[in-house]
Design a protein around this motif. Structure first.
Motif: not given
Length: 413
Positions: A195-196, A227-229, A237-238, A245-246
């Protein structure tokens, strides 16, 4: 607890140096009693434009106006540290005199955040011998040791790895942050927190991005797919390991606005900053060209230097360097006298520059007075011509009347 951070940004342009100095001396962040410049500085006021010009003049003296322009450090204290702005100011001055000895350094304390922090902007060229400033990895470790030593001498808290400010142990995988400011993002056990890692990647990608597409491309370079839709509310984010991570998770953990709207606002802000920087650089380049033209002319008048460069694009250094920079060209016992002579010459050039500006203003005023006088003179001449024509016409009428009277009276008997 003081953290001394070296800001590694693009530092090889005049515009970058000017912008950094301007930011550090902003009136909404610091005040005159909390600013200082180590090394030669002949002005009574500490203004960003004067500091910038002083840094540039020193680079020109040593013919080292390329490459890295400055070094920027921030010494930050925890919000619970018992330290006043004045004490932080003295801390910054002492650190600058010890670490950046021989280099002009701007010191300014900012108190606009919930924690006190001190900015140090050092000229990359030494005013003593013209050497360039270099910091290795070992130097950064020594810098940390010096900071801790100075904290100990003042009875301040010293940062310890794996512990909070109050001395309690940080749990494995725990991520902490001091404030929203990306420079003060503080984390422990990075290798155990994806996450960091994601948060740091987002902050780095946001620095200069001006569009969604560029942001996604940079995140991919850092190892994160985005993934931005439009159909989905959140951004996901992956990483390469498949961990996700959202944006909402990042915002909650680090108190940052990492949302679609927040990122779009950052893009718009970066676009505006780029436009403003471009405008400032254009104005700055023109000012510098004019300034160095006047400086060349003043030096030529003061020392009889001829054959100055006429292009105006750069500072014509050859004659100045060979004929005037005594302490930069030689290493004789007379270096102090040479430095004083060069400083006098620069001072004379600065006076000539200011005198030239005053003369230009006076000249414009004189031109207006001359034009007004010419207008009045023309009007007066027109009036005189008109009066002369009237007198001539009256004389002609009088002569004609005398001739008529003479003809009527006939010849005398």
């Amino acid at each position: 607890m003081a953290v001394n951070k070296t800001i590694n940004k693009r530092t090889n342009t005049h515009g970058a140096m000017r912008n950094c100095i301007e930011y550090v001396l902003r009136q909404d962040k610091t005040s005159e009693p909390l600013t200082y410049v180590t090394g030669p500085y002949r002005y009574d006021e500490i203004i960003y434009d004067l500091v910038y010009r002083t840094f540039l003049e020193e680079k020109k003296l040593w013919d080292k106006d390329t490459g890295r322009m400055y070094a920027h450090n921030i010494i930050s204290w925890h919000k619970d540290e018992q330290i006043t702005p004045e004490q932080a100011f003295e801390f910054g001055k002492e650190f600058a005199e010890k670490w950046f000895s021989g280099f002009q350094t701007l010191v300014a304390v900012h108190k606009d955040k919930d924690h006190i922090h001190c900015h140090l902007v050092a000229n990359s060229v030494s005013y003593e011998d013209g050497r360039k400033l270099h910091n290795t990895r070992k130097d950064l470790e020594r810098m940390k040791q010096l900071t801790n030593q100075m904290c100990q001498e003042r009875g301040l808290t010293v940062a310890e790895k794996g512990k909070h400010f109050d001395g309690s142990q940080i749990e494995k995988g725990e991520v902490i942050a001091w404030s929203k400011d990306k420079y003060n993002l503080f984390r422990q056990q990075v290798k155990d927190s994806f996450v960091a890692d994601c948060a740091m990647a987002v902050l780095k990608a946001l620095e200069n991005c001006i569009s969604k597409e560029k942001f996604i491309e940079k995140m991919k370079q850092f190892g994160w797919n985005v993934n931005w839709t439009e159909k989905r509310k959140h951004i996901t984010f992956q990483n390469r390991d498949g961990k996700k991570v959202r944006d909402s998770n990042l915002s909650k953990t680090f108190h940052l606005d990492i949302s679609k709207e927040g990122l779009e606002n950052e893009f718009n802000g970066n676009r505006q900053k780029a436009r403003d920087a471009s405008d400032r650089n254009s104005r700055s380049d023109e000012e510098l060209r004019n300034y160095y033209r006047e400086l060349d002319a003043a030096i030529a008048d003061a020392r009889g230097i001829t054959d100055q460069a006429q292009s105006g694009e750069g500072y014509s250094r050859t004659e100045f360097r060979e004929g005037e920079r005594v302490h930069a060209k030689t290493k004789t016992a007379n270096t102090d006298a040479g430095r004083r002579e060069t400083d006098d010459l620069i001072r004379q050039a600065e006076i000539a520059r200011r005198s030239s500006e005053i003369n230009r203003r006076n000249s414009a005023s004189d031109n207006r007075a001359v034009r007004n006088a010419e207008t009045e003179s023309i009007a007066s001449a027109e009036q005189r011509r008109s009066e002369e024509q009237k007198r001539f016409a009256e004389q002609e009428r009088a002569r004609a009347a005398r001739r008529r009277d003479k003809r009527r009276s006939g010849p005398e008997l």
